[in-house]
Design a protein around this motif. Sequence first.
Motif, PDB file in Angstrom:
ATOM      1  N   ASP A 164       7.939  15.941  39.720  1.00 34.68           N
ATOM      2  CA  ASP A 164       8.132  14.775  40.570  1.00 34.68           C
ATOM      3  C   ASP A 164       8.754  15.137  41.914  1.00 34.68           C
ATOM      4  O   ASP A 164       8.976  14.262  42.750  1.00 34.68           O
ATOM      5  N   HIS A 165       9.067  16.410  42.121  1.00 36.26           N
ATOM      6  CA  HIS A 165       9.567  16.830  43.427  1.00 36.26           C
ATOM      7  C   HIS A 165       8.472  16.629  44.485  1.00 36.26           C
ATOM      8  O   HIS A 165       7.297  16.498  44.150  1.00 36.26           O
ATOM      9  N   PRO A 166       8.827  16.614  45.772  1.00 36.01           N
ATOM     10  CA  PRO A 166       7.834  16.341  46.825  1.00 36.01           C
ATOM     11  C   PRO A 166       6.585  17.216  46.715  1.00 36.01           C
ATOM     12  O   PRO A 166       6.685  18.443  46.591  1.00 36.01           O
ATOM     13  N   HIS A 167       5.436  16.569  46.747  1.00 35.93           N
ATOM     14  CA  HIS A 167       4.173  17.309  46.638  1.00 35.93           C
ATOM     15  C   HIS A 167       3.026  16.513  47.271  1.00 35.93           C
ATOM     16  O   HIS A 167       3.092  15.298  47.418  1.00 35.93           O
ATOM     17  N   LEU A 168       1.986  17.241  47.614  1.00 31.44           N
ATOM     18  CA  LEU A 168       0.728  16.668  48.092  1.00 31.44           C
ATOM     19  C   LEU A 168      -0.267  16.681  46.946  1.00 31.44           C
ATOM     20  O   LEU A 168      -0.380  17.682  46.231  1.00 31.44           O
ATOM     21  N   ARG A 169      -0.987  15.583  46.783  1.00 23.22           N
ATOM     22  CA  ARG A 169      -1.999  15.529  45.736  1.00 23.22           C
ATOM     23  C   ARG A 169      -3.176  14.679  46.191  1.00 23.22           C
ATOM     24  O   ARG A 169      -3.078  13.879  47.134  1.00 23.22           O
ATOM     25  N   ARG A 170      -4.278  14.853  45.515  1.00 27.75           N
ATOM     26  CA  ARG A 170      -5.426  13.987  45.776  1.00 27.75           C
ATOM     27  C   ARG A 170      -5.115  12.601  45.203  1.00 27.75           C
ATOM     28  O   ARG A 170      -4.527  12.478  44.129  1.00 27.75           O
ATOM     29  N   SER A 171      -5.562  11.578  45.896  1.00 27.86           N
ATOM     30  CA  SER A 171      -5.211  10.225  45.475  1.00 27.86           C
ATOM     31  C   SER A 171      -5.976   9.773  44.233  1.00 27.86           C
ATOM     32  O   SER A 171      -5.704   8.689  43.699  1.00 27.86           O
ATOM     33  N   ILE A 172      -6.915  10.587  43.756  1.00 21.08           N
ATOM     34  CA  ILE A 172      -7.597  10.317  42.476  1.00 21.08           C
ATOM     35  C   ILE A 172      -6.811  10.935  41.312  1.00 21.08           C
ATOM     36  O   ILE A 172      -7.330  11.047  40.193  1.00 21.08           O
ATOM     37  N   PHE A 173      -5.573  11.329  41.570  1.00 20.88           N
ATOM     38  CA  PHE A 173      -4.747  12.026  40.586  1.00 20.88           C
ATOM     39  C   PHE A 173      -4.697  11.300  39.245  1.00 20.88           C
ATOM     40  O   PHE A 173      -4.860  11.914  38.185  1.00 20.88           O
ATOM     41  N   LEU A 174      -4.474   9.995  39.271  1.00 23.36           N
ATOM     42  CA  LEU A 174      -4.357   9.244  38.017  1.00 23.36           C
ATOM     43  C   LEU A 174      -5.677   9.189  37.261  1.00 23.36           C
ATOM     44  O   LEU A 174      -5.688   9.138  36.025  1.00 23.36           O
ATOM     45  N   GLU A 175      -6.773   9.211  37.992  1.00 24.12           N
ATOM     46  CA  GLU A 175      -8.084   9.199  37.339  1.00 24.12           C
ATOM     47  C   GLU A 175      -8.322  10.507  36.589  1.00 24.12           C
ATOM     48  O   GLU A 175      -8.923  10.509  35.509  1.00 24.12           O
ATOM     49  N   LYS A 176      -7.867  11.603  37.154  1.00 20.12           N
ATOM     50  CA  LYS A 176      -8.109  12.907  36.539  1.00 20.12           C
ATOM     51  C   LYS A 176      -7.115  13.233  35.431  1.00 20.12           C
ATOM     52  O   LYS A 176      -7.500  13.786  34.390  1.00 20.12           O
ATOM     53  N   PHE A 177      -5.834  12.877  35.645  1.00 19.02           N
ATOM     54  CA  PHE A 177      -4.796  13.330  34.717  1.00 19.02           C
ATOM     55  C   PHE A 177      -4.173  12.205  33.896  1.00 19.02           C
ATOM     56  O   PHE A 177      -3.305  12.451  33.069  1.00 19.02           O
ATOM     57  N   GLY A 178      -4.649  10.978  34.087  1.00 24.82           N
ATOM     58  CA  GLY A 178      -4.108   9.861  33.325  1.00 24.82           C
ATOM     59  C   GLY A 178      -2.915   9.233  34.025  1.00 24.82           C
ATOM     60  O   GLY A 178      -2.297   9.837  34.900  1.00 24.82           O
ATOM     61  N   ARG A 179      -2.590   8.024  33.610  1.00 24.03           N
ATOM     62  CA  ARG A 179      -1.478   7.299  34.213  1.00 24.03           C
ATOM     63  C   ARG A 179      -0.153   7.781  33.624  1.00 24.03           C
ATOM     64  O   ARG A 179      -0.124   8.347  32.528  1.00 24.03           O
ATOM     65  N   TYR A 180       0.906   7.557  34.362  1.00 26.86           N
ATOM     66  CA  TYR A 180       2.227   7.937  33.874  1.00 26.86           C
ATOM     67  C   TYR A 180       2.612   7.053  32.697  1.00 26.86           C
ATOM     68  O   TYR A 180       2.323   5.848  32.673  1.00 26.86           O
ATOM     69  N   VAL A 181       3.293   7.655  31.730  1.00 20.43           N
ATOM     70  CA  VAL A 181       3.800   6.892  30.591  1.00 20.43           C
ATOM     71  C   VAL A 181       4.847   5.906  31.095  1.00 20.43           C
ATOM     72  O   VAL A 181       5.711   6.254  31.905  1.00 20.43           O
ATOM     73  N   GLU A 182       4.759   4.672  30.648  1.00 20.88           N
ATOM     74  CA  GLU A 182       5.714   3.652  31.080  1.00 20.88           C
ATOM     75  C   GLU A 182       6.665   3.294  29.943  1.00 20.88           C
ATOM     76  O   GLU A 182       6.356   3.465  28.775  1.00 20.88           O
ATOM     77  N   GLY A 183       7.842   2.823  30.320  1.00 15.69           N
ATOM     78  CA  GLY A 183       8.822   2.379  29.335  1.00 15.69           C
ATOM     79  C   GLY A 183       9.708   3.476  28.789  1.00 15.69           C
ATOM     80  O   GLY A 183      10.449   3.243  27.821  1.00 15.69           O
ATOM     81  N   GLN A 184       9.656   4.667  29.381  1.00 21.89           N
ATOM     82  CA  GLN A 184      10.520   5.768  28.956  1.00 21.89           C
ATOM     83  C   GLN A 184      11.425   6.193  30.098  1.00 21.89           C
ATOM     84  O   GLN A 184      11.213   5.836  31.249  1.00 21.89           O
ATOM     85  N   ARG A 185      12.447   7.005  29.774  1.00 21.86           N
ATOM     86  CA  ARG A 185      13.330   7.545  30.800  1.00 21.86           C
ATOM     87  C   ARG A 185      12.555   8.515  31.703  1.00 21.86           C
ATOM     88  O   ARG A 185      11.445   8.916  31.381  1.00 21.86           O
ATOM     89  N   GLY A 186      13.172   8.910  32.812  1.00 20.34           N
ATOM     90  CA  GLY A 186      12.501   9.743  33.802  1.00 20.34           C
ATOM     91  C   GLY A 186      12.042  11.086  33.276  1.00 20.34           C
ATOM     92  O   GLY A 186      10.900  11.501  33.513  1.00 20.34           O
ATOM     93  N   ASP A 187      12.921  11.795  32.552  1.00 19.39           N
ATOM     94  CA  ASP A 187      12.569  13.141  32.089  1.00 19.39           C
ATOM     95  C   ASP A 187      11.380  13.145  31.125  1.00 19.39           C
ATOM     96  O   ASP A 187      10.452  13.950  31.288  1.00 19.39           O
ATOM     97  N   PRO A 188      11.366  12.280  30.086  1.00 14.72           N
ATOM     98  CA  PRO A 188      10.184  12.235  29.212  1.00 14.72           C
ATOM     99  C   PRO A 188       8.916  11.819  29.943  1.00 14.72           C
ATOM    100  O   PRO A 188       7.821  12.289  29.617  1.00 14.72           O
ATOM    101  N   THR A 189       9.056  10.940  30.930  1.00 13.02           N
ATOM    102  CA  THR A 189       7.892  10.516  31.719  1.00 13.02           C
ATOM    103  C   THR A 189       7.310  11.699  32.468  1.00 13.02           C
ATOM    104  O   THR A 189       6.089  11.920  32.473  1.00 13.02           O
ATOM    105  N   GLU A 190       8.184  12.488  33.106  1.00 18.12           N
ATOM    106  CA  GLU A 190       7.730  13.658  33.856  1.00 18.12           C
ATOM    107  C   GLU A 190       7.122  14.695  32.910  1.00 18.12           C
ATOM    108  O   GLU A 190       6.088  15.296  33.207  1.00 18.12           O
ATOM    109  N   TYR A 191       7.768  14.911  31.763  1.00 18.04           N
ATOM    110  CA  TYR A 191       7.277  15.906  30.802  1.00 18.04           C
ATOM    111  C   TYR A 191       5.874  15.537  30.308  1.00 18.04           C
ATOM    112  O   TYR A 191       5.002  16.404  30.166  1.00 18.04           O
TER     113      TYR A 191
END
Length: 262
Positions: A164-191
């Motif tokens: 989650d540190h600063p980075h550049l990505r393609r805006s289709i990121f969620l389409e390729k890698f899936g959406r972020y898990v919701e309802g969890q703390r930050g560390d498990p979400t990032e993992y």
Amino acid sequence: MAAHKFDRVTLLITHYNRSKSLEHLLKRCAEEDLEFEEVVISDDGSRPEHLDYIKLLQTHYKFRLITTPVNKGLGNNINKGQDAVKTQYTLYVQEDFEPTPDFAPNFMNAVKLMDTEEWDLIRFYTFPWAPFPYLKDYKFGYSKMLFKPELWYLNHLKFRLYSDHPHLRRSIFLEKFGRYVEGQRGDPTEYAMCMNFLTKGGKALMFQGPDLFLHEHGALEPNTMVRSKWKLSNSIIIKMARSLYLKGKVVNSTLKYNKLKQ
């Protein structure tokens, strides 16, 4: 006209209850004469006084504010922010970072690499106490991030190609890698996103000069994400226990990675 104008790039900033830090980030972007096609600020249900201050900032800085009535966590905040992006590329930055004077010329090279090659993610910062372990020099000061799945590569940070540190990505990121898990703390979400990135074959670069962003340089407001104190302890016993714990974590993550790859 800004000295450094980046068309096709949206600056996506996630924010929660740190409007002074957000102001500092926006100010530093202006001082470095950075201009993006759009700036989107995704707020995670901040208190009214912070939202009021952000709206005041809109009289000085040009950005689009995306809000939610209640706090829904990091995953939801990034998802809804990314959904709002309309450009080809996204520069993702949390509100407690700021660009350095070296950012603009090196970011130009990052966009060039995205335009001409098949990278999914290009990173500009890593915590100094948690460097990524396996890198290979590439070009323009960037290095390839190498994932070594074999169990004898025991550095637990090898799973952190994504961050989650600063980075550049393609805006289709969620389409390729899936959406972020919701309802969890930050560390498990990032993992969880780290594992998605690895199992779906994500390719990443990291800048290997001095970090192109500073983290909490002004330390204007308390961090809203607090980690356990034992992780930062200097006790020999705790350090040994943590070392054993991390080796076990490598084994568990390797088993999870192999299962997800099947």
